[in-house]
Design an enzyme around this catalytic site. Sequence first.
Site, PDB file in Angstrom:
ATOM      1  NE  ARG A 119      -3.793   0.139   2.239  1.00  0.00           N
ATOM      2  CZ  ARG A 119      -4.509  -1.011   1.717  1.00  0.00           C
ATOM      3  NH1 ARG A 119      -5.170   0.001   0.728  1.00  0.00           N
ATOM      4  NH2 ARG A 119      -5.251  -1.807   2.152  1.00  0.00           N
TER       5      ARG A 119
ATOM      6  CE  LYS B  26      -3.435 -17.068  11.425  1.00  0.00           C
ATOM      7  NZ  LYS B  26      -3.016 -15.900  11.654  1.00  0.00           N
TER       8      LYS B  26
ATOM      9  CG  LEU C 135      -3.063  -8.724   0.965  1.00  0.00           C
ATOM     10  CD1 LEU C 135      -3.672  -7.819  -0.150  1.00  0.00           C
ATOM     11  CD2 LEU C 135      -2.219  -6.682   0.930  1.00  0.00           C
TER      12      LEU C 135
ATOM     13  CG  HIS D 159      -6.886 -12.680   3.311  1.00  0.00           C
ATOM     14  ND1 HIS D 159      -6.863 -13.715   4.221  1.00  0.00           N
ATOM     15  CD2 HIS D 159      -6.406 -12.128   3.704  1.00  0.00           C
ATOM     16  CE1 HIS D 159      -5.622 -13.338   4.973  1.00  0.00           C
ATOM     17  NE2 HIS D 159      -5.641 -11.773   3.844  1.00  0.00           N
TER      18      HIS D 159
ATOM     19  NE  ARG E  72      -1.582  -9.087  15.460  1.00  0.00           N
ATOM     20  CZ  ARG E  72      -0.548  -9.645  15.116  1.00  0.00           C
ATOM     21  NH1 ARG E  72      -0.135 -11.105  15.737  1.00  0.00           N
ATOM     22  NH2 ARG E  72       0.705  -9.000  15.843  1.00  0.00           N
TER      23      ARG E  72
ATOM     24  CG  ASP F 117      -3.886 -12.885  14.423  1.00  0.00           C
ATOM     25  OD1 ASP F 117      -3.684 -12.809  13.047  1.00  0.00           O
ATOM     26  OD2 ASP F 117      -3.060 -13.177  14.789  1.00  0.00           O
TER      27      ASP F 117
END
Length: 332
Positions: A39, A99, A76, A81, A167, A179
């Site tokens: 980004r 994941k 990402l 996703h 997270r 997470d």
Amino acid sequence: MTTSALHFGTLGAARITPPALLEPAAQRDDVSVHVVAARDPDRARSFAADHGIGTVVEDYAAVVTHPEVDAVYVALPASEHREWTIAALEAGKHVLCEKPFANNAIEAADMAAAAAGTGLVLCEAFHWRYHPLAHRFLEVVRSGELGTVRRMTAAFTVPIEDRSDIRHRLELGGGALMDLGCYPVQWCRAVADGEPEVISATAEVGEPDVDVRLRAELRFPGGEEAVVVTGMEQVDRQIDLVVEGDAGRMVVQNPLAPQAGHELVVEVGGERRSETVELTTSYAHQLDAFVAAVRGGPPVLTDADDAVANMAVIDAIYRAAGLPVRGAERLP
């Protein structure tokens, strides 16, 4: 079956990318990480220079359509996703997706459908599943040495106190269950070899609707009961799986990343034994499996169908805890 070199493009300059992809790829002469975008373009250039990635492109779309990219690593936030996995598949690229696989099971099913439609490999990066420790503890269960499995307890807690971390951000697919707890959910599903019903779940939240600690009770079709515990705030580090059968008990310390140290303890008939396996990295084994699948070998163990099933359990746990599934505002 093709044996030509596999060229990766990576989306983002995440902390997980070096251990999960760059380092195991560097140990092979048939895999390269060729292209990166982030980004922040300056971050992408710095990341490429630090890790020997030859090409920096302007955006994620330029990675997934790059003519010299065969496979895309999606590292990402979970909220992105679905979009970029499908874009990569539609551009003819295989995908290794970090994941948690998606925001929720509906997004995951869209990704699985795209993979099925293209015939390309789509793998969720649950690296633990490819390590010899995973094969060994599942072998112990399947052997019947523990008898009929009755109960499992699976925990993954690690402090992530910084509230600015992704997270802790709901809009990015954050949460301890997403997470961290996604691993214990999958450990239990692998042991039971089935899909559970969520009996109950309780959570403590930090930011609105973001779970910082969570406990869930599951029941599998074979009668096995499981407790999943996860947390990322005001917790000590804990990574273990306990499996109790009517003939014995097994404790697996650090099924997540055995290369950092682990132990498998089996207690049966009043006797106790401790085992360890090789300390090769789970990420190297994961890359081995991904490359083999791309080349026409055995399918990956953590394929899109498994990812959809895991996300369905996560969604059900959130609902049982009175929390919204991630990405709920975008669901039909």
